[in-house]
Design a protein around this motif. Structure first.
Motif, PDB file in Angstrom:
ATOM      1  N   GLU A  17       0.830  -1.215   0.000  1.00 14.11           N
ATOM      2  CA  GLU A  17       0.000   0.000   0.000  1.00 14.11           C
ATOM      3  C   GLU A  17       0.858   1.256   0.000  1.00 14.11           C
ATOM      4  OE1 GLU A  17      -2.574  -0.516   3.364  1.00 14.11           O
ATOM      5  OE2 GLU A  17      -3.531  -2.281   2.463  1.00 14.11           O
ATOM      6  N   ALA A  18       1.932   1.263   0.779  1.00 13.00           N
ATOM      7  CA  ALA A  18       2.828   2.423   0.814  1.00 13.00           C
ATOM      8  C   ALA A  18       3.506   2.613  -0.546  1.00 13.00           C
ATOM      9  CB  ALA A  18       3.875   2.254   1.911  1.00 13.00           C
ATOM     10  N   SER A  19       3.907   1.513  -1.158  1.00 13.15           N
ATOM     11  CA  SER A  19       4.529   1.583  -2.482  1.00 13.15           C
ATOM     12  C   SER A  19       3.557   2.132  -3.509  1.00 13.15           C
ATOM     13  CB  SER A  19       5.016   0.196  -2.928  1.00 13.15           C
ATOM     14  OG  SER A  19       6.043  -0.267  -2.113  1.00 13.15           O
ATOM     15  N   GLU A  20       2.319   1.713  -3.406  1.00 11.40           N
ATOM     16  CA  GLU A  20       1.300   2.188  -4.347  1.00 11.40           C
ATOM     17  C   GLU A  20       1.105   3.692  -4.209  1.00 11.40           C
ATOM     18  OE1 GLU A  20      -1.186   1.775  -7.560  1.00 11.40           O
ATOM     19  OE2 GLU A  20       0.206   0.336  -6.702  1.00 11.40           O
ATOM     20  N   ARG A  21       1.068   4.184  -2.979  1.00  9.83           N
ATOM     21  CA  ARG A  21       0.929   5.639  -2.768  1.00  9.83           C
ATOM     22  C   ARG A  21       2.120   6.385  -3.359  1.00  9.83           C
ATOM     23  NH1 ARG A  21      -1.007   3.818   2.132  1.00  9.83           N
ATOM     24  NH2 ARG A  21       0.980   4.196   3.193  1.00  9.83           N
ATOM     25  N   ARG A  22       3.316   5.868  -3.122  1.00 10.80           N
ATOM     26  CA  ARG A  22       4.519   6.519  -3.646  1.00 10.80           C
ATOM     27  C   ARG A  22       4.552   6.474  -5.177  1.00 10.80           C
ATOM     28  NH1 ARG A  22       9.865   4.594  -0.928  1.00 10.80           N
ATOM     29  NH2 ARG A  22      10.633   6.439  -2.018  1.00 10.80           N
ATOM     30  N   LEU A  23       4.085   5.385  -5.752  1.00 12.38           N
ATOM     31  CA  LEU A  23       4.018   5.286  -7.215  1.00 12.38           C
ATOM     32  C   LEU A  23       3.109   6.367  -7.790  1.00 12.38           C
ATOM     33  CD1 LEU A  23       3.742   1.449  -7.832  1.00 12.38           C
ATOM     34  CD2 LEU A  23       5.454   2.962  -8.834  1.00 12.38           C
ATOM     35  N   ARG A  24       1.951   6.562  -7.169  1.00  9.52           N
ATOM     36  CA  ARG A  24       0.997   7.568  -7.644  1.00  9.52           C
ATOM     37  C   ARG A  24       1.595   8.967  -7.572  1.00  9.52           C
ATOM     38  NH1 ARG A  24      -4.151   5.587  -9.037  1.00  9.52           N
ATOM     39  NH2 ARG A  24      -3.920   3.349  -8.875  1.00  9.52           N
ATOM     40  N   VAL A  25       2.277   9.270  -6.466  1.00  7.44           N
ATOM     41  CA  VAL A  25       2.922  10.576  -6.311  1.00  7.44           C
ATOM     42  C   VAL A  25       3.991  10.766  -7.386  1.00  7.44           C
ATOM     43  CG1 VAL A  25       4.421  11.944  -4.788  1.00  7.44           C
ATOM     44  CG2 VAL A  25       2.414  10.788  -3.852  1.00  7.44           C
ATOM     45  N   LYS A  87       9.731  -0.310 -12.901  1.00  9.78           N
ATOM     46  CA  LYS A  87      10.699   0.703 -13.324  1.00  9.78           C
ATOM     47  C   LYS A  87      10.725   1.854 -12.314  1.00  9.78           C
ATOM     48  CE  LYS A  87       9.768   3.799 -16.414  1.00  9.78           C
ATOM     49  NZ  LYS A  87       9.562   4.657 -17.561  1.00  9.78           N
ATOM     50  N   ILE A  88       9.563   2.349 -11.943  1.00 10.42           N
ATOM     51  CA  ILE A  88       9.471   3.472 -11.000  1.00 10.42           C
ATOM     52  C   ILE A  88       9.893   3.034  -9.598  1.00 10.42           C
ATOM     53  CG2 ILE A  88       7.909   5.142  -9.931  1.00 10.42           C
ATOM     54  CD1 ILE A  88       6.270   5.007 -12.585  1.00 10.42           C
ATOM     55  N   ILE A  89       9.468   1.846  -9.184  1.00 12.26           N
ATOM     56  CA  ILE A  89       9.825   1.346  -7.853  1.00 12.26           C
ATOM     57  C   ILE A  89      11.339   1.281  -7.693  1.00 12.26           C
ATOM     58  CG2 ILE A  89       9.781  -0.683  -6.339  1.00 12.26           C
ATOM     59  CD1 ILE A  89       6.904  -1.205  -7.440  1.00 12.26           C
ATOM     60  N   SER A  90      12.046   0.852  -8.739  1.00 11.32           N
ATOM     61  CA  SER A  90      13.511   0.749  -8.654  1.00 11.32           C
ATOM     62  C   SER A  90      14.136   2.091  -8.294  1.00 11.32           C
ATOM     63  CB  SER A  90      14.106   0.206  -9.952  1.00 11.32           C
ATOM     64  OG  SER A  90      14.068   1.164 -10.994  1.00 11.32           O
ATOM     65  N   LYS A  91      13.553   3.143  -8.801  1.00 10.82           N
ATOM     66  CA  LYS A  91      14.064   4.487  -8.490  1.00 10.82           C
ATOM     67  C   LYS A  91      13.629   4.929  -7.094  1.00 10.82           C
ATOM     68  CE  LYS A  91      14.453   9.123 -10.215  1.00 10.82           C
ATOM     69  NZ  LYS A  91      15.343   9.506 -11.280  1.00 10.82           N
ATOM     70  N   LEU A  92      12.377   4.682  -6.752  1.00  9.69           N
ATOM     71  CA  LEU A  92      11.853   5.119  -5.460  1.00  9.69           C
ATOM     72  C   LEU A  92      12.563   4.461  -4.281  1.00  9.69           C
ATOM     73  CD1 LEU A  92       8.009   5.155  -6.170  1.00  9.69           C
ATOM     74  CD2 LEU A  92       9.542   7.132  -5.978  1.00  9.69           C
ATOM     75  N   VAL A  93      12.898   3.185  -4.415  1.00 15.35           N
ATOM     76  CA  VAL A  93      13.518   2.460  -3.298  1.00 15.35           C
ATOM     77  C   VAL A  93      15.035   2.345  -3.453  1.00 15.35           C
ATOM     78  CG1 VAL A  93      11.407   1.188  -2.790  1.00 15.35           C
ATOM     79  CG2 VAL A  93      13.127   0.153  -4.281  1.00 15.35           C
ATOM     80  N   ASN A  94      15.557   2.913  -4.536  1.00 18.17           N
ATOM     81  CA  ASN A  94      16.990   2.909  -4.800  1.00 18.17           C
ATOM     82  C   ASN A  94      17.568   1.489  -4.746  1.00 18.17           C
ATOM     83  OD1 ASN A  94      19.408   4.141  -5.492  1.00 18.17           O
ATOM     84  ND2 ASN A  94      20.041   4.344  -3.364  1.00 18.17           N
ATOM     85  N   ARG A  95      16.923   0.610  -5.511  1.00 17.65           N
ATOM     86  CA  ARG A  95      17.348  -0.790  -5.581  1.00 17.65           C
ATOM     87  C   ARG A  95      17.355  -1.257  -7.027  1.00 17.65           C
ATOM     88  NH1 ARG A  95      16.129  -4.564  -0.921  1.00 17.65           N
ATOM     89  NH2 ARG A  95      15.303  -3.243   0.711  1.00 17.65           N
ATOM     90  N   GLU A  96      18.239  -2.193  -7.308  1.00 16.57           N
ATOM     91  CA  GLU A  96      18.172  -2.902  -8.575  1.00 16.57           C
ATOM     92  C   GLU A  96      17.125  -3.994  -8.415  1.00 16.57           C
ATOM     93  OE1 GLU A  96      21.772  -4.118 -10.719  1.00 16.57           O
ATOM     94  OE2 GLU A  96      22.866  -3.027  -9.151  1.00 16.57           O
ATOM     95  N   ILE A  97      16.344  -4.200  -9.458  1.00 18.25           N
ATOM     96  CA  ILE A  97      15.338  -5.258  -9.436  1.00 18.25           C
ATOM     97  C   ILE A  97      15.526  -6.094 -10.696  1.00 18.25           C
ATOM     98  CG2 ILE A  97      12.876  -5.811  -9.354  1.00 18.25           C
ATOM     99  CD1 ILE A  97      12.416  -3.021  -8.120  1.00 18.25           C
TER     100      ILE A  97
END
Length: 119
Positions: A17-25, A87-97
């Protein structure tokens, strides 16, 4: 909420849920046209949030140390929504996926993908 058989279910879904909110932002907009179910618009968006790669990514985020490369293996090809979100999550969490699907490896880092938008 999904089945509570996993001991960390609550934590995983909280991260999802937190990831989803951050993705939307960050500007992510789900492509609800790709959902085959006869659901409301909100139902389709929720279905995509819990989709194929998003749940294992949330699990990996709560189960690994910051900076650890996430490795996800799925037998199905990545859908366009999971691809865009990862793609966006990799940037938001500063991780390679790294995602292995039925056809290839997809490498996501710093909001970029190595597979040339192939999904």
């Amino acid at each position: 909420m999904a089945d509570k058989s996993h001991p960390r279910t609550k934590e995983i879904f909280k991260k999802l849920e937190a990831s989803e909110r951050r993705l939307r932002v960050a500007g992510y907009v789900p492509d609800t046209e790709s959902v085959l179910h006869d659901l409301s618009h909100e139902g389709k968006e929720e279905s995509l949030c819990n989709h194929s790669r998003r749940l294992p990514i949330a699990y990996e985020l709560v189960s690994t140390f910051p900076g650890t490369t996430l490795q996800i293996t799925k037998t199905l090809r990545a859908c366009v929504n999971c691809h865009s979100a990862t793609k966006i999550i990799s940037k938001l969490v500063n991780r390679e996926i790294l995602v292995r699907d039925a056809d290839r490896f997809h490498h996501f880092k710093d909001g970029l993908r190595s597979c040339g938008h192939y999904c």
